[in-house]
Motif scaffolding. Sequence first.
Motif, PDB file in Angstrom:
ATOM      1  N   PHE A 142     131.097  97.728  28.673  1.00  0.00           N
ATOM      2  CA  PHE A 142     130.551  97.908  30.013  1.00  0.00           C
ATOM      3  C   PHE A 142     129.268  98.725  29.951  1.00  0.00           C
ATOM      4  CE2 PHE A 142     135.133  97.688  31.761  1.00  0.00           C
ATOM      5  CZ  PHE A 142     135.099  96.309  31.671  1.00  0.00           C
ATOM      6  N   PRO A 143     128.320  98.470  30.856  1.00  0.00           N
ATOM      7  CA  PRO A 143     127.072  99.243  30.855  1.00  0.00           C
ATOM      8  C   PRO A 143     127.277 100.630  31.450  1.00  0.00           C
ATOM      9  CG  PRO A 143     127.061  97.666  32.655  1.00  0.00           C
ATOM     10  CD  PRO A 143     128.315  97.402  31.872  1.00  0.00           C
ATOM     11  N   LEU A 144     126.515 101.574  30.938  1.00  0.00           N
ATOM     12  CA  LEU A 144     126.494 102.917  31.497  1.00  0.00           C
ATOM     13  C   LEU A 144     125.521 102.957  32.668  1.00  0.00           C
ATOM     14  CD1 LEU A 144     126.429 105.065  28.228  1.00  0.00           C
ATOM     15  CD2 LEU A 144     128.363 104.721  29.775  1.00  0.00           C
ATOM     16  N   THR A 145     125.943 103.553  33.768  1.00  0.00           N
ATOM     17  CA  THR A 145     125.123 103.596  34.964  1.00  0.00           C
ATOM     18  C   THR A 145     124.607 105.010  35.184  1.00  0.00           C
ATOM     19  OG1 THR A 145     127.086 103.986  36.319  1.00  0.00           O
ATOM     20  CG2 THR A 145     126.369 101.706  36.035  1.00  0.00           C
ATOM     21  N   PRO A 146     123.402 105.153  35.723  1.00  0.00           N
ATOM     22  CA  PRO A 146     122.868 106.492  36.009  1.00  0.00           C
ATOM     23  C   PRO A 146     123.695 107.186  37.086  1.00  0.00           C
ATOM     24  CG  PRO A 146     121.120 104.844  36.002  1.00  0.00           C
ATOM     25  CD  PRO A 146     122.418 104.097  35.981  1.00  0.00           C
ATOM     26  N   ALA A 240     125.846  97.313  38.655  1.00  0.00           N
ATOM     27  CA  ALA A 240     126.874  98.316  38.371  1.00  0.00           C
ATOM     28  C   ALA A 240     126.583  99.632  39.095  1.00  0.00           C
ATOM     29  CB  ALA A 240     126.961  98.551  36.866  1.00  0.00           C
ATOM     30  N   GLN A 241     125.310 100.012  39.188  1.00  0.00           N
ATOM     31  CA  GLN A 241     124.973 101.265  39.864  1.00  0.00           C
ATOM     32  C   GLN A 241     125.237 101.183  41.360  1.00  0.00           C
ATOM     33  OE1 GLN A 241     121.032 102.630  38.972  1.00  0.00           O
ATOM     34  NE2 GLN A 241     121.212 104.499  40.192  1.00  0.00           N
ATOM     35  N   VAL A 242     124.913 100.055  41.986  1.00  0.00           N
ATOM     36  CA  VAL A 242     125.157  99.903  43.423  1.00  0.00           C
ATOM     37  C   VAL A 242     126.655  99.902  43.714  1.00  0.00           C
ATOM     38  CG1 VAL A 242     124.929  98.294  45.351  1.00  0.00           C
ATOM     39  CG2 VAL A 242     122.972  98.754  43.889  1.00  0.00           C
ATOM     40  N   VAL A 243     127.427  99.186  42.917  1.00  0.00           N
ATOM     41  CA  VAL A 243     128.875  99.135  43.133  1.00  0.00           C
ATOM     42  C   VAL A 243     129.491 100.514  42.918  1.00  0.00           C
ATOM     43  CG1 VAL A 243     131.027  98.187  42.235  1.00  0.00           C
ATOM     44  CG2 VAL A 243     129.067  96.690  42.606  1.00  0.00           C
ATOM     45  N   GLN A 244     129.052 101.216  41.894  1.00  0.00           N
ATOM     46  CA  GLN A 244     129.591 102.543  41.635  1.00  0.00           C
ATOM     47  C   GLN A 244     129.288 103.500  42.786  1.00  0.00           C
ATOM     48  OE1 GLN A 244     127.781 104.801  38.411  1.00  0.00           O
ATOM     49  NE2 GLN A 244     129.785 105.518  37.766  1.00  0.00           N
ATOM     50  N   THR A 245     128.085 103.435  43.337  1.00  0.00           N
ATOM     51  CA  THR A 245     127.733 104.295  44.469  1.00  0.00           C
ATOM     52  C   THR A 245     128.575 103.969  45.690  1.00  0.00           C
ATOM     53  OG1 THR A 245     125.468 104.496  43.638  1.00  0.00           O
ATOM     54  CG2 THR A 245     125.850 105.029  45.951  1.00  0.00           C
ATOM     55  N   ALA A 246     128.758 102.686  45.973  1.00  0.00           N
ATOM     56  CA  ALA A 246     129.548 102.291  47.132  1.00  0.00           C
ATOM     57  C   ALA A 246     130.990 102.766  47.018  1.00  0.00           C
ATOM     58  CB  ALA A 246     129.488 100.776  47.308  1.00  0.00           C
ATOM     59  N   LEU A 247     131.579 102.624  45.852  1.00  0.00           N
ATOM     60  CA  LEU A 247     132.967 103.041  45.677  1.00  0.00           C
ATOM     61  C   LEU A 247     133.105 104.560  45.736  1.00  0.00           C
ATOM     62  CD1 LEU A 247     134.047 100.568  42.852  1.00  0.00           C
ATOM     63  CD2 LEU A 247     134.512 100.406  45.297  1.00  0.00           C
ATOM     64  N   ARG A 248     132.090 105.285  45.293  1.00  0.00           N
ATOM     65  CA  ARG A 248     132.141 106.744  45.380  1.00  0.00           C
ATOM     66  C   ARG A 248     132.154 107.215  46.828  1.00  0.00           C
ATOM     67  NH1 ARG A 248     127.705 108.749  40.875  1.00  0.00           N
ATOM     68  NH2 ARG A 248     129.033 108.488  39.012  1.00  0.00           N
ATOM     69  N   HIS A 249     131.482 106.495  47.707  1.00  0.00           N
ATOM     70  CA  HIS A 249     131.421 106.865  49.121  1.00  0.00           C
ATOM     71  C   HIS A 249     132.569 106.284  49.931  1.00  0.00           C
ATOM     72  CE1 HIS A 249     127.275 107.793  47.899  1.00  0.00           C
ATOM     73  NE2 HIS A 249     127.255 108.634  48.911  1.00  0.00           N
ATOM     74  N   GLY A 250     133.543 105.699  49.273  1.00  0.00           N
ATOM     75  CA  GLY A 250     134.680 105.137  49.981  1.00  0.00           C
ATOM     76  C   GLY A 250     134.429 103.796  50.614  1.00  0.00           C
ATOM     77  N   ASP A 251     133.331 103.136  50.268  1.00  0.00           N
ATOM     78  CA  ASP A 251     133.036 101.820  50.815  1.00  0.00           C
ATOM     79  C   ASP A 251     133.747 100.737  50.008  1.00  0.00           C
ATOM     80  OD1 ASP A 251     131.350 103.100  52.585  1.00  0.00           O
ATOM     81  OD2 ASP A 251     129.590 102.846  51.298  1.00  0.00           O
ATOM     82  N   ARG A 252     133.851  99.592  50.618  1.00  0.00           N
ATOM     83  CA  ARG A 252     134.370  98.429  49.897  1.00  0.00           C
ATOM     84  C   ARG A 252     133.209  97.729  49.203  1.00  0.00           C
ATOM     85  NH1 ARG A 252     138.252  94.574  53.071  1.00  0.00           N
ATOM     86  NH2 ARG A 252     136.299  94.078  54.150  1.00  0.00           N
ATOM     87  N   ALA A 253     133.449  97.274  47.983  1.00  0.00           N
ATOM     88  CA  ALA A 253     132.404  96.638  47.193  1.00  0.00           C
ATOM     89  C   ALA A 253     132.931  95.358  46.570  1.00  0.00           C
ATOM     90  CB  ALA A 253     131.888  97.579  46.104  1.00  0.00           C
ATOM     91  N   GLY A 254     132.073  94.353  46.515  1.00  0.00           N
ATOM     92  CA  GLY A 254     132.388  93.077  45.886  1.00  0.00           C
ATOM     93  C   GLY A 254     131.154  92.533  45.205  1.00  0.00           C
TER      94      GLY A 254
END
Length: 403
Positions: A142-146, A240-254
């Motif tokens: 998996f890629p590492l995200t900032p 990966a960075q956008v999905v990780q940010t969304a999940l950190r804020h409690g948003d749903r991501a797909g």
Amino acid sequence: MATCAGVALAAAVIGARWQLIAFAAPLLGVLCSISWQRPAPKIRVHGEPDSQRCFETERARLKVWVTQENAPSGEAAVALTVSPVAGMELEAVESDTRHAKAVAATAQRWGRYPVRARIEVLARGGLLTGTATVDAADILVFPLTPPQSTPIPQTELLDRLGAHLTRHIGPGVEYADIRPYVPGDQLRAVNWPVSARRRQLHVTQRLTDRAADVVVLIDTYRQPAGPATEATERVVRGAAQVVQTALRHGDRAGIVALGGNRPRWLGADIGQRQFYRVLDTVLAAGDQFENTTGTLAPRAAVPVGAIVIAFSTLLDTEFALALIDLRKRGHVVIAVDILDSSPFEAQQDPLIDRMWALQRSAMYRDMATVGVDIVGWRGDSTLDQSMGVLPDRRHRLRGRLRG
């Protein structure tokens, strides 16, 4: 053998040559002994685990071994060799044997790497050696995200409790206003200092925090050689960075991957496991995602009111049509242009680069006319800096209502 023996016997009878019977005798003996001969052994290659997941530069340990079926005890005619593929390094971590190998795999770049096992089998007579190469296991890197968080466009969010501050009054922590008390207000909302000064009960209103549905759209169409091919790296890391940010804020991501032989999508969800499911979908691994057909994003993959963030070189017309279709459905669509240089930069005539820049500017304007905003992700800036100039869709909506 039966054919050779039959031809030899026929020639012996017709030509009256007894020597041919001596030639056919061994063949007849082998055919008669088939029923009580030992069955040929079956060689099976196993990998544990058969699919190992890790991040870049991490070590993933696995074991590969060989088993034999219908083989006599003590037979050791099988040799196992584990070989790496390009981009991956293998290191022996334990004392191994001819039939089992324990290795540690390391990869510097994300991707799907097969662990290939080479089998050498010596025949019973010792005169022949058979070789075969199989994929014993898969290493999913998996890629590492900032760590920086990417913003989302300012728009009307769903009526669901989240972490994005809005201008709506409701449960929250940010101060909004003070109003007189009305029956039904909670007592914990009463502002006692203000009520004492005004000699009437007043309550404190606060701004509510809401959640969003973020769907990432990635472009997997074939790209021409040059900068467009190198941009694939930025597509995966940006998604990966956008999905990780969304999940950190409690948003749903797909995620939706359009193009290629197998367009696929994964429905929006929350939780840390969703992040790994999204990465599996990007690498086309596992069975968590759904396959689709056509060139448009399926309606089931993009919930109502979702924010779509697309990563593409914007060189394929079908991907641009998919963005326009999502905008017509009522979604807020943001396209991140990951092509930070011209494909014609190697040309000697500077007029070609100038014409390319004018054509891209015209495309930006035309897409913004239909409601698809494009932001450029240049090589000297991070993704969060490039997405910091996202438009405020709320202001546009108010302007249209006034008009």
